[in-house]
Design a protein around this motif. Structure first.
Motif, PDB file in Angstrom:
ATOM      1  N   TYR A  31       4.028  -3.652   3.810  1.00  0.00           N
ATOM      2  CA  TYR A  31       2.659  -3.543   4.301  1.00  0.00           C
ATOM      3  C   TYR A  31       1.734  -3.320   3.116  1.00  0.00           C
ATOM      4  CZ  TYR A  31       4.601  -3.112   8.970  1.00  0.00           C
ATOM      5  OH  TYR A  31       5.263  -3.357  10.128  1.00  0.00           O
ATOM      6  N   TYR A  33      -2.466  -3.112   1.609  1.00  0.00           N
ATOM      7  CA  TYR A  33      -3.814  -2.701   1.993  1.00  0.00           C
ATOM      8  C   TYR A  33      -4.771  -2.870   0.832  1.00  0.00           C
ATOM      9  CZ  TYR A  33      -0.735  -0.083   5.133  1.00  0.00           C
ATOM     10  OH  TYR A  33       0.268   0.278   6.006  1.00  0.00           O
ATOM     11  N   TYR A  35      -8.611  -1.107  -0.218  1.00  0.00           N
ATOM     12  CA  TYR A  35      -9.661  -0.137   0.033  1.00  0.00           C
ATOM     13  C   TYR A  35     -10.715  -0.287  -1.059  1.00  0.00           C
ATOM     14  CZ  TYR A  35      -6.192   2.338   2.932  1.00  0.00           C
ATOM     15  OH  TYR A  35      -5.256   2.678   3.887  1.00  0.00           O
ATOM     16  N   VAL A  43     -13.478   6.841   0.023  1.00  0.00           N
ATOM     17  CA  VAL A  43     -12.649   5.643   0.038  1.00  0.00           C
ATOM     18  C   VAL A  43     -12.759   4.999   1.420  1.00  0.00           C
ATOM     19  CG1 VAL A  43     -10.287   4.802  -0.165  1.00  0.00           C
ATOM     20  CG2 VAL A  43     -11.091   6.646  -1.661  1.00  0.00           C
ATOM     21  N   MET A  89     -15.005   0.597  -6.952  1.00  0.00           N
ATOM     22  CA  MET A  89     -13.581   0.592  -7.293  1.00  0.00           C
ATOM     23  C   MET A  89     -12.832   0.007  -6.105  1.00  0.00           C
ATOM     24  SD  MET A  89     -12.635   1.841 -10.260  1.00  0.00           S
ATOM     25  CE  MET A  89     -10.982   2.498 -10.025  1.00  0.00           C
ATOM     26  N   PHE A  91      -9.086  -0.448  -4.517  1.00  0.00           N
ATOM     27  CA  PHE A  91      -7.720   0.055  -4.596  1.00  0.00           C
ATOM     28  C   PHE A  91      -6.807  -0.758  -3.690  1.00  0.00           C
ATOM     29  CE2 PHE A  91      -8.469   3.709  -7.129  1.00  0.00           C
ATOM     30  CZ  PHE A  91      -9.702   4.224  -6.763  1.00  0.00           C
ATOM     31  N   ASN A  95       2.969   0.135   1.676  1.00  0.00           N
ATOM     32  CA  ASN A  95       3.738   1.026   2.523  1.00  0.00           C
ATOM     33  C   ASN A  95       5.070   0.336   2.790  1.00  0.00           C
ATOM     34  OD1 ASN A  95       4.554   2.973   4.357  1.00  0.00           O
ATOM     35  ND2 ASN A  95       2.599   3.028   5.412  1.00  0.00           N
ATOM     36  N   PRO A 103       3.714   7.765   3.832  1.00  0.00           N
ATOM     37  CA  PRO A 103       2.529   7.771   2.976  1.00  0.00           C
ATOM     38  C   PRO A 103       2.315   6.409   2.331  1.00  0.00           C
ATOM     39  CG  PRO A 103       4.354   8.787   1.828  1.00  0.00           C
ATOM     40  CD  PRO A 103       4.838   8.484   3.215  1.00  0.00           C
ATOM     41  N   GLN A 104       1.089   6.119   1.990  1.00  0.00           N
ATOM     42  CA  GLN A 104       0.780   4.897   1.256  1.00  0.00           C
ATOM     43  C   GLN A 104       0.781   5.200  -0.243  1.00  0.00           C
ATOM     44  OE1 GLN A 104      -2.715   2.936   2.813  1.00  0.00           O
ATOM     45  NE2 GLN A 104      -1.984   3.109   4.918  1.00  0.00           N
ATOM     46  N   PHE A 106      -0.774   4.100  -3.845  1.00  0.00           N
ATOM     47  CA  PHE A 106      -1.971   3.453  -4.343  1.00  0.00           C
ATOM     48  C   PHE A 106      -1.837   3.070  -5.811  1.00  0.00           C
ATOM     49  CE2 PHE A 106      -5.355   3.923  -1.141  1.00  0.00           C
ATOM     50  CZ  PHE A 106      -4.701   4.704  -0.211  1.00  0.00           C
ATOM     51  N   GLY A 107      -2.502   1.964  -6.167  1.00  0.00           N
ATOM     52  CA  GLY A 107      -2.663   1.624  -7.566  1.00  0.00           C
ATOM     53  C   GLY A 107      -3.843   2.390  -8.160  1.00  0.00           C
ATOM     54  N   ASP A 108      -4.057   2.207  -9.456  1.00  0.00           N
ATOM     55  CA  ASP A 108      -5.141   2.902 -10.141  1.00  0.00           C
ATOM     56  C   ASP A 108      -6.496   2.222  -9.973  1.00  0.00           C
ATOM     57  OD1 ASP A 108      -3.345   4.297 -13.013  1.00  0.00           O
ATOM     58  OD2 ASP A 108      -3.829   5.120 -11.032  1.00  0.00           O
TER      59      ASP A 108
ATOM     60  N   GLN B  33      -2.904  13.200   6.438  1.00  0.00           N
ATOM     61  CA  GLN B  33      -2.386  13.178   5.074  1.00  0.00           C
ATOM     62  C   GLN B  33      -3.438  13.720   4.114  1.00  0.00           C
ATOM     63  OE1 GLN B  33      -0.753   9.219   4.197  1.00  0.00           O
ATOM     64  NE2 GLN B  33      -0.577   8.846   6.408  1.00  0.00           N
ATOM     65  N   TYR B  35      -4.551  13.549   0.001  1.00  0.00           N
ATOM     66  CA  TYR B  35      -4.405  12.820  -1.249  1.00  0.00           C
ATOM     67  C   TYR B  35      -5.247  13.497  -2.331  1.00  0.00           C
ATOM     68  CZ  TYR B  35      -2.254   8.830   1.164  1.00  0.00           C
ATOM     69  OH  TYR B  35      -1.413   8.016   1.890  1.00  0.00           O
ATOM     70  N   GLY B  42      -6.279   6.328  -9.307  1.00  0.00           N
ATOM     71  CA  GLY B  42      -6.016   6.054  -7.904  1.00  0.00           C
ATOM     72  C   GLY B  42      -5.670   7.314  -7.133  1.00  0.00           C
TER      73      GLY B  42
END
Lengths: 115, 113
Positions: A31, A33, A35, A43, A89, A91, A95, A103-104, A106-108, B33, B35, B42
């Protein structure tokens, strides 16, 4: 630990141009995504993608946007005819599966600046 | 409607103190959740609490969930300078599975050395 990687880290584009943001999700994840985060704001969810099709999209994700998984590793976000307000930004996240309560990852992010 | 709104928006404490952040949400959820986001980076997943759980611990983190009040709190004990970051709560858009997440506006935490 496996990571989500995004390229480029910073993209500067003239208003009206098309831009493609690239992501390599974690290899066994299914999966994906996108954002976005406008400077100083929260976000915001754009789109989720599974089995080569969009699962869910937000009101932000209009006809200007498209996503694609062109091969077995990349996941891309295309923005056609960029506007100044697309500066943000972006992102990518992935998943593992459809098991609830995962939890997902994330990239930077890619910082997109529209001039 | 706004989902996952944190307070305070900003919090500055001395190193070694505890930091508490709160989150409220509006719709039914099956998990919530938290974060962390360091400046220019990120989002890093900290902890997930299921709707049938009331409290969960992970190292120096303690999360509570009150589904009757639609609220959650994140407690960081014995804070360190490295904890300086923005903290966001997030809930699945449609209740669970592999949904996209709706994030709150976040709490910007500053730990003074």
């Amino acid at each position: 630990e496996p990571e989500v990687t995004q390229t480029p880290s910073h993209q500067v584009t003239q208003m009206g141009q098309e831009v493609i943001l690239r992501c390599v999700p974690i290899s066994n994840h299914l999966y994906f995504y996108w954002y976005r985060q406008i400077l100083g704001q929260k976000v915001e969810f754009l789109v989720s993608f599974y089995n080569n099709e969009i699962s869910e999209k937000s009101e932000i994700f209009d006809d200007q946007f498209s996503v694609e998984r062109p091969d077995g590793s990349n996941f891309t976000l295309k923005i056609r005819s960029t506007k100044l307000e697309d500066s943000a930004m972006y992102f990518c996240a992935s998943n593992k599966d459809r098991v609830s309560n995962q939890p997902q990852h994330f990239g930077d992010g890619t910082r997109l600046s529209i001039l | 409607s706004q989902q996952g709104e944190e307070d305070p928006q900003a919090l500055s404490i001395q190193e070694g103190e505890n930091a508490t952040m709160n989150c409220s949400y509006k719709t039914s959820i099956n998990n919530l959740q938290w974060y962390r986001q360091n400046s220019g980076r990120g989002l890093v997943h900290l902890i997930l609490i299921r709707s049938n759980e009331r409290e969960k611990h992970s190292g120096r983190l303690r999360v509570t969930l009150d589904t009757s009040k639609k609220s959650s709190s994140l407690l960081i004990t014995a804070s360190r300078a490295a904890d300086t970051a923005s903290y966001f709560c997030a809930t699945p858009n449609s209740g669970g599975g592999a949904d996209g997440l709706t994030f709150g506006k976040g709490t910007h935490l500053i730990i003074q050395p």
